[in-house]
Design a protein around this motif. Sequence first.
Motif, mmCIF file in Angstrom:
data_model
loop_
_atom_site.group_PDB
_atom_site.id
_atom_site.type_symbol
_atom_site.label_atom_id
_atom_site.label_comp_id
_atom_site.label_asym_id
_atom_site.label_seq_id
_atom_site.Cartn_x
_atom_site.Cartn_y
_atom_site.Cartn_z
ATOM 1 N N PHE A 1 -8.674 5.048 -7.023
ATOM 2 C CA PHE A 1 -8.139 4.018 -6.723
ATOM 3 C C PHE A 1 -8.771 2.862 -6.117
ATOM 4 O O PHE A 1 -8.430 2.198 -5.579
ATOM 5 C CB PHE A 1 -6.308 4.641 -5.438
ATOM 6 N N SER B 1 -8.738 1.482 -0.916
ATOM 7 C CA SER B 1 -7.057 1.258 -1.113
ATOM 8 C C SER B 1 -6.642 1.816 -0.200
ATOM 9 O O SER B 1 -6.853 2.932 1.080
ATOM 10 C CB SER B 1 -6.863 1.992 -2.601
ATOM 11 N N GLU C 1 3.135 3.231 -2.605
ATOM 12 C CA GLU C 1 2.799 3.921 -3.523
ATOM 13 C C GLU C 1 1.248 4.113 -3.436
ATOM 14 O O GLU C 1 0.959 5.385 -3.821
ATOM 15 C CB GLU C 1 2.614 2.946 -4.472
ATOM 16 N N SER C 2 -0.093 3.667 -2.671
ATOM 17 C CA SER C 2 -0.985 3.956 -2.765
ATOM 18 C C SER C 2 -1.514 5.016 -1.774
ATOM 19 O O SER C 2 -1.975 6.268 -1.756
ATOM 20 C CB SER C 2 -1.791 3.245 -2.305
ATOM 21 N N GLN D 1 1.193 -1.511 0.078
ATOM 22 C CA GLN D 1 0.362 0.254 0.072
ATOM 23 C C GLN D 1 0.942 0.921 0.066
ATOM 24 O O GLN D 1 0.326 2.415 -0.054
ATOM 25 C CB GLN D 1 -1.375 0.192 0.981
ATOM 26 N N ALA E 1 -4.865 5.269 -1.208
ATOM 27 C CA ALA E 1 -5.167 6.050 -0.510
ATOM 28 C C ALA E 1 -6.443 7.078 -0.356
ATOM 29 O O ALA E 1 -6.416 7.820 0.347
ATOM 30 C CB ALA E 1 -5.301 6.368 -2.982
ATOM 31 N N ILE F 1 3.477 4.963 -10.216
ATOM 32 C CA ILE F 1 1.554 5.305 -10.137
ATOM 33 C C ILE F 1 1.169 5.296 -11.223
ATOM 34 O O ILE F 1 1.060 6.811 -11.512
ATOM 35 C CB ILE F 1 1.325 5.708 -8.828
#
Length: 352
Positions: A311, A315, A122-123, A120, A317, A182
């Motif tokens: 996302f 997620s 990068e999210s 997670q 994000a 991303i």
Amino acid sequence: MTSRRRAAPALGTFERYLSLWVALCILAGIVLGRLVPGPFQTLGRMTIAEVNIPVAVLIWLMIVPMLLKVDFGALHRVAEQWRGIAVTVGINWLVKPFSMAVLGWLFIGWLFRPLLPAGQIESYIAGLIILAAAPCTAMVFVWSNLTDGEPNFTLTQVALNDTIMVFAFAPIVGLLLGLSSITVPWTTLFLSVLLYIVVPVIAAQWWRRSLLSRGGEAALAQTLRTLQPISLIALLATLVLLFGFQGEQIVRQPLIIALLAVPIIIQVYLNAGIAYAINRALDVPHKVACPSALIGASNFFELAVAAIALFGFQSGAALATVVGVLVEVPVMLSVVRIVLRTRSWYEQARTV
């Protein structure tokens, strides 16, 4: 000074107890999301091109009344407070998105990486970038009011930011997410901008002109008074819905919530401090510097809530955006207190 403070518009019940309402809605969303997850899951699946329709409707109801207050004809007044305008625009569009990206990479991508779920990372960073990529418009009027800010400056700044946002939000988000490696679903990103910026701005301005042409300022004022409860209800419902989507994750991951809050809080104080100091150096009046600092620091969490459709609501994000909402009000209220308590220090520079 006393008379000017008395002349400040009185705060309504919503503004005076803003932190309480937000806290209650956050709590209600978390509790309901855990007790009756079914309805929230159903609402979460109501999407078109990955854009959630219930959230879209609530955000329209929330921000259109705020956008009704914006007079785009006031853009010609930019020259009157050009220094404050220049500072705020610079912080909003040249500093804040990039400072959040750097803080996200530093804290989430490096320092806190061993403490976070690897899949997670990068999210989380994406959510932070989306959160900070646009300046707040709706709550700006509340922050400005609390600091006795110059209303014409606030209106002009919001109108200018809305204009810039139409063109700058998607490219900035796309650039920063691309730098983070991303994948950017551009169709959804541009659809979010269209639905949550372009459409409300056009609708609000058409409505505003119609009201002014039929009944003048009195008709506009009456409509704003009528819509205020609707806007409030939409804001509270959006918070309940958002925290209902994420309630389970919030309860199960208090450490992650705390870690995500760190770069968000730092960037708010950092950008507010930079804007406030530059305004002081440029001899900008305090009543302009206050809303300038607050607009420069605050995040357009309504748009961020919409953009998490990029996302998905489950997620990282989405969770990062939720944390942004969680800390936005108490942190911004603390900035309000700081700029008010430092007024004498600020104005010393103007008397030397």
